[in-house]
Design a protein around this motif. Sequence first.
Motif, PDB file in Angstrom:
ATOM      1  N   VAL A   1      61.116  10.539  -3.433  1.00 41.42           N
ATOM      2  CA  VAL A   1      60.280  11.031  -4.583  1.00 41.42           C
ATOM      3  C   VAL A   1      60.701  12.547  -4.011  1.00 41.42           C
ATOM      4  O   VAL A   1      60.568  12.857  -3.121  1.00 41.42           O
ATOM      5  N   VAL A   2      60.776  13.642  -5.091  1.00 37.56           N
ATOM      6  CA  VAL A   2      61.547  14.403  -4.670  1.00 37.56           C
ATOM      7  C   VAL A   2      59.539  15.282  -5.162  1.00 37.56           C
ATOM      8  O   VAL A   2      59.609  15.726  -5.967  1.00 37.56           O
ATOM      9  N   LEU A   3      58.937  15.531  -4.602  1.00 35.44           N
ATOM     10  CA  LEU A   3      57.672  17.041  -4.426  1.00 35.44           C
ATOM     11  C   LEU A   3      58.763  18.452  -4.508  1.00 35.44           C
ATOM     12  O   LEU A   3      59.060  19.054  -3.613  1.00 35.44           O
ATOM     13  N   ASP A   4      58.518  19.239  -5.503  1.00 35.70           N
ATOM     14  CA  ASP A   4      59.021  20.148  -5.757  1.00 35.70           C
ATOM     15  C   ASP A   4      57.542  21.562  -5.852  1.00 35.70           C
ATOM     16  O   ASP A   4      56.840  20.923  -6.329  1.00 35.70           O
ATOM     17  N   ARG A   5      58.112  22.817  -6.043  1.00 39.35           N
ATOM     18  CA  ARG A   5      57.844  23.575  -5.457  1.00 39.35           C
ATOM     19  C   ARG A   5      56.434  23.477  -4.693  1.00 39.35           C
ATOM     20  O   ARG A   5      54.938  24.142  -5.065  1.00 39.35           O
ATOM     21  N   VAL A   6      56.642  23.208  -3.980  1.00 36.57           N
ATOM     22  CA  VAL A   6      56.413  23.084  -2.364  1.00 36.57           C
ATOM     23  C   VAL A   6      55.702  24.439  -1.692  1.00 36.57           C
ATOM     24  O   VAL A   6      56.455  25.709  -1.658  1.00 36.57           O
ATOM     25  N   PRO A   7      54.344  24.778  -2.266  1.00 32.88           N
ATOM     26  CA  PRO A   7      53.957  26.434  -1.410  1.00 32.88           C
ATOM     27  C   PRO A   7      54.565  26.375  -0.244  1.00 32.88           C
ATOM     28  O   PRO A   7      53.860  25.706   0.382  1.00 32.88           O
ATOM     29  N   ALA A   8      54.983  27.867   0.376  1.00 36.59           N
ATOM     30  CA  ALA A   8      55.038  28.358   1.658  1.00 36.59           C
ATOM     31  C   ALA A   8      54.002  27.945   2.236  1.00 36.59           C
ATOM     32  O   ALA A   8      52.881  28.438   2.454  1.00 36.59           O
ATOM     33  N   GLY A   9      53.914  26.697   3.704  1.00 35.23           N
ATOM     34  CA  GLY A   9      52.783  26.687   4.611  1.00 35.23           C
ATOM     35  C   GLY A   9      52.077  25.143   4.011  1.00 35.23           C
ATOM     36  O   GLY A   9      50.759  25.067   4.712  1.00 35.23           O
ATOM     37  N   ALA A  10      52.329  25.378   2.810  1.00 33.85           N
ATOM     38  CA  ALA A  10      51.330  24.024   2.101  1.00 33.85           C
ATOM     39  C   ALA A  10      52.626  22.390   2.400  1.00 33.85           C
ATOM     40  O   ALA A  10      52.135  21.499   2.346  1.00 33.85           O
ATOM     41  N   GLU A  11      53.597  22.698   2.910  1.00 28.45           N
ATOM     42  CA  GLU A  11      54.448  21.805   3.392  1.00 28.45           C
ATOM     43  C   GLU A  11      53.648  20.339   3.869  1.00 28.45           C
ATOM     44  O   GLU A  11      53.856  18.987   2.937  1.00 28.45           O
ATOM     45  N   ALA A  12      53.195  21.047   4.824  1.00 34.31           N
ATOM     46  CA  ALA A  12      52.301  19.490   5.894  1.00 34.31           C
ATOM     47  C   ALA A  12      51.271  18.449   5.307  1.00 34.31           C
ATOM     48  O   ALA A  12      51.737  17.561   4.792  1.00 34.31           O
ATOM     49  N   GLU A  13      50.167  19.850   4.888  1.00 36.46           N
ATOM     50  CA  GLU A  13      48.980  19.185   4.237  1.00 36.46           C
ATOM     51  C   GLU A  13      49.570  18.284   2.963  1.00 36.46           C
ATOM     52  O   GLU A  13      48.855  16.870   2.424  1.00 36.46           O
TER      53      GLU A  13
END
Length: 594
Positions: free
Chosen positions: A234-246
Motif C-alpha cells: 500500500v502506497v500512501l501518497d501525498r502525505v503532508p509534512a508532520g502527519a506521517e506518523a498519525e
Amino acid sequence: MTTDNEPGQPTRRQHDPPAAASAAVDLLEAVRLELSRVTLPLSTPGVEQTRLDVRNAIAQLDDYILPRYRSLDAPLLAVVGGSTGAGKSTLVNGIAGHAVTRTGAIRPTTRQPILLHHPADAGWFEGLRVLPGLSRVRGAASADALPAGRAGATPDAAAISSLVLVADGAVPQGIALLDAPDVDSIADDNRRLAGQLLAAADLWVFVTTANRYADAVPWKLLLDAASRDILVAVVLDRVPAGAEAEVSADLQALLRREGLGSARLFLVAEAELDPLGMLPRAAVEPLRTWLKDLAADATGRSQIARRTLNGSIKALAGRIGSMARAQEEQREARAMLQASAVDAYEQAAGRILDATKDGALLRGEVLARWQDFVGTGEFFRSLEQGIGRFRDRAGAFFRGEPPPAVRVEAAIETGLQAVILDEAANAAEEVDRRWRTDPAGRQLLGTADLSGTAPDFAATVAAEIRAWQAGLMELIRTEGQGKRTQARWLSFGINGLGAALMIVVFSMTAGLTGLEVGVAGGTAVVGQKLLEAVFGEDAVRRLAKTAREDLHQRCLRLLQAEQRKFLDRLPEGPPDPGVLAGQAAALTRLADAA
C-alpha cells in the motif's frame, strides 16, 4: 513513447509445466469448461451477483490462474491500482525514472493499461499468455525526455481492450509493472478493466492518498485481496509534512483489522513535481528498492507466485461452491414452477373425469335428447313390468325407424366440450396466478397473459370429442362382428348403440339430486340393458371401461397441449450442481496441498 499496433499472437509456453502441475492444470481446465456451461436463467435470490461471479471466475482462470500454473517461473506481474487521482501513473513514472505513462488533471488519465517489463522478459508478455482478452500494442520508451502529461499511448476507440507493452531496462528483470485504470473511474469500462487487471496480479501495489485512504471502493478491493492472500503493498501518497506518523498508524490499524496486517506500507511525502511532472527520486526509492529486491530473489518470487496462486484457487473454490448452490436453487425453482403447472392441469383432468362419472353430463340437453331417443311411454312401461322381458321386446321396439341418435351425440359433444373448456381455463388461470407470485415465474411470464385457453382450443376440443365418439362407434362395430350379435346390433343401429354406450359411460348418478336421479338413473338403466341385450353384460362393462379410459386419455392430451404454453417458457434444466460442488472440493484440496 511511440506505439505501433501489432495483433496479439497465441503465446508459446516458455517452459513445459512441471509434472506436478499437470494434474492441477487438468483440473482447472475442467473447472473452466464447467463454468462455461453454467446457465442461471431464472430470477432466484442473488442470481445477478452469481452471474457476475461466474463471469469473473472464468476471466480470472483465463487471465491469471491457468497462465500462472502453466508457467510457474514467469515474471511476477505487479498491478499498480488505486482511486482516481491517487497518483498511480506518477508513481509508475517515478519507479521507471522517466515518464512512460500519462499524468494530468483530466480524469481518467489511464485510459489504456501500460505494462512495463524488462526487455529480457518480453517473450512472457508479447503473446496471450496472460490477459488473453486484451490485444497487444507494442510501445517503446521515447528517447527524449517527455513531460508526464504527454507520455503514454494516445487513447483511441480500441484503447480499453488493448494492452500497451513497453520494454524498459529500468524495470528489474523478473517483475513487470502494470499501470491500471482507476478502480472508481467515472467510466464503467475503466472500472471493469481495473478489476480484471487486479484479478490477474501476482501482487498489488495499491496507491491511495492521505485524505482518501478510507474510501469504500478501494477497501472493497483490498478485502478481496485479503481473501486471495495476495501480497499487497500500500502506497500512501501525498502525505503532508508532520502527519506521517498519525496517518500511517491509522492506516496500519485499518489494514490489521481487515486481515491485511502483513501488507507493506510505503509513504510518499507531498512534494512538488519537477518540470517534467516527475516526483523526486528519493520519494519512491524505498518502493523501487523493494521491487528490485523481489525481482532479484528467484526463490522469493516463486513463493509469492505460489502464495497468490493458492489463495486465488482457495477463493475460487469458495465462489464455485456458491455457484453450485445457485445451480441447485435454479433446479428447485424450475421444478417448483413445472410442478405447479402440471398439478393445476392434472387437477383439471381429474375434475373432467369426475364430471364424466358422476352423472353431471346427463343433465339438461343430453338428458332431453336421450329421452327423445328412447321415448318415455311404452318403453318405460315395459321396463316397469319387468326387465326380464326386455330382451324379447327391445328388438321389436327398435325395428322401426330409430329416433335421431345423432342428436344425443351432438348434445354430449356440446356438454363435454363446455366442461373441458371451463376446466382448462380454470387451470390456466391458476398456473398464471401461481407463477406470478414467484419471482422466477413472474420473470418468465413477463407481460404475457396466459390465464385463458388458446384461441383455437374450443375447435380442437370439439374435434377430439368427435374423434372419441367415432372411436366408440368403432368399438361397437368391432364388438358386433360375431354372427350371434350382428343381427341384433344391426337392428338397433350403430348410432343408437353408440348413444347408449355414451350414456352408460356417464351413468353414475352421484351429483344429481331430486327428480334428476330417478330420470337419469332410469335412462341409464335403459341404455345399459339395451347394450346387454345385444352384447352381454361382460362385454358392456368392458366397452364402457375402454370408452371411459379413451376419453380420459384424450382429455389428458388436450390439457397437456394447453399446459405447454407454460412449460415451454421454462429453460432447460441446469447441469448437475454436484459437478461444480465436487470441483470446488477438489480445488480446496489443491490449495491446501501446496
